[in-house]
Write an enzyme that holds these catalytic residues in place. Structure first.
Site, short mmCIF file in Angstrom:
data_model
loop_
_atom_site.label_atom_id
_atom_site.label_comp_id
_atom_site.label_asym_id
_atom_site.label_seq_id
_atom_site.Cartn_x
_atom_site.Cartn_y
_atom_site.Cartn_z
CE LYS A 52 -0.50 -4.09 5.65
NZ LYS A 52 0.03 -4.66 4.43
CD GLN A 96 2.01 -6.84 2.06
OE1 GLN A 96 0.92 -6.47 2.40
NE2 GLN A 96 2.42 -5.72 1.84
CG ASP A 119 -3.26 -0.99 0.09
OD1 ASP A 119 -2.57 -0.32 0.56
OD2 ASP A 119 -2.37 -1.54 -0.87
N1 GUN Z 1 3.22 -3.16 -0.47
C1 GUN Z 1 4.19 -2.69 0.69
N2 GUN Z 1 3.43 -1.86 0.98
C2 GUN Z 1 1.97 -2.25 0.54
C3 GUN Z 1 0.94 -1.13 1.02
O1 GUN Z 1 1.29 -0.17 1.31
N3 GUN Z 1 -0.02 -2.10 -0.10
C4 GUN Z 1 0.53 -2.85 -0.20
N4 GUN Z 1 -0.53 -3.73 -0.54
N5 GUN Z 1 1.33 -3.84 -0.50
C5 GUN Z 1 2.75 -3.17 0.18
#
Ligand code: GUN
Length: 283
Positions: A52, A96, A119
């Site tokens: 990211k 996360q 998200d």
């Molecule tokens: N862990 C794995 N994929 C994701 C996601 O799309 N969002 C978040 N917050 N954690 C993750």
């Protein structure tokens, strides 16, 4: 033999338009900023967070990672979220997942301001998603819909079958597919006769995380097959779909890597921009 749904190519095309959008926002004094809270040392999370960060850097989006120790208290995480919610420079915020066991993920996610919930995981935004009145969409699900749109695959009246009921992929994708007038089924680990149901799918999505679990005899001739899985098997990346065999039957299929994965990070950035525009009255 099925044609490839090329997520990598689409992501790179979209990336160009996103970076010019970021540049034009900045010209107007509007600066998108994404904050990511990562708690502990989950190796997969570290990879996601780094990818990211790379993408944000490339697009000119400011990203700050709050890397917290594995023994961080929930109280301290909630306090950090409160301060980021209150900071007008922060336009998007995510925690996360997974989080360590002393932290209640639901309580932490609920604390995020829905206006900054990139998200789309807060109860308010999940509610909006199912109402069909959302201002943010979960990135992976949004990427899959964009991929289908790009290849002009219409979902109206189609039998869409999603294997996997996660809050991050399966459930929100079902909401977005319903919005596109598909008849949607969500299958999971307790589903009986899974293969009978997958075989009825016009569009089959697998988001389970089990290497090559979808075999050719579970797929209808001419189906569209979307593979969300990323699994390491004997030193290489494979999806949840037995790609070579299933491709023989499918009309369209996503590869792993190069299918859904690149779109997920791209669409997360798209959601950052959407939230930023909304916070500045530009939507
Ligand atoms: N862990 C794995 N994929 C994701 C996601 O799309 N969002 C978040 N917050 N954690 C993750």
């Amino acid at each position: 033999m099925g044609e490839i749904l090329d997520g990598k190519k689409l992501a790179s095309e979209l990336g160009e338009s996103l970076s010019s959008e970021v540049a034009s926002l900045k010209l107007h004094g509007v600066n998108p900023k994404l904050c990511v809270i990562n708690i502990g040392d989950d190796p997969a999370s570290k990879v996601y967070v780094a990818s990211k960060k790379r993408k944000a850097d490339r697009l000119g989006i400011k990203q700050v990672v709050y890397q917290l120790p594995a023994d961080e208290t929930e109280e301290d995480v909630l306090e950090l979220i409160d301060s980021l919610n209150a900071d007008p420079e922060v336009t998007s915020l995510m925690v996360q997942l997974p989080v360590p066991p002393q932290i209640n993920a639901d309580r932490v996610i609920e604390r995020i301001d829905p206006e900054k919930d990139v998200d789309c995981l807060t109860p308010a935004n999940i509610g909006r998603l199912w109402e069909g009145k959302h201002f943010v969409e979960p990135a992976t699900a949004a990427g899959i819909i964009a991929l289908l749109d790009h290849y002009q695959i219409d979902l109206t009246g189609k039998n869409a079958v999603i294997v996997g009921r996660s809050n991050i992929v399966g459930k929100p994708l079902a909401a977005l597919m319903l919005e596109r007038n598909a008849s949607v089924s969500i299958l999971h680990s307790h589903t009986r006769n899974l293969a009978e149901l997958t075989k009825r799918a016009d569009v089959l999505v697998c988001a389970v995380g089990k290497a090559e679990m979808i075999k050719a005899d579970m797929v209808k001739e001419g189906a569209v097959v979307i593979d969300v899985g990323i699994n390491r098997q004997a030193g290489r990346l494979v999806g949840d779909v037995d790609f070579a065999a299933v491709r023989e039957k499918a009309a369209w299929i996503t590869p792993v890597p190069g299918g859904v994965g690149p779109l997920t990070v791209e669409f997360l950035m798209e959601e950052v921009i959407k939230l930023t525009r909304r916070q500045h009255g530009l939507d």
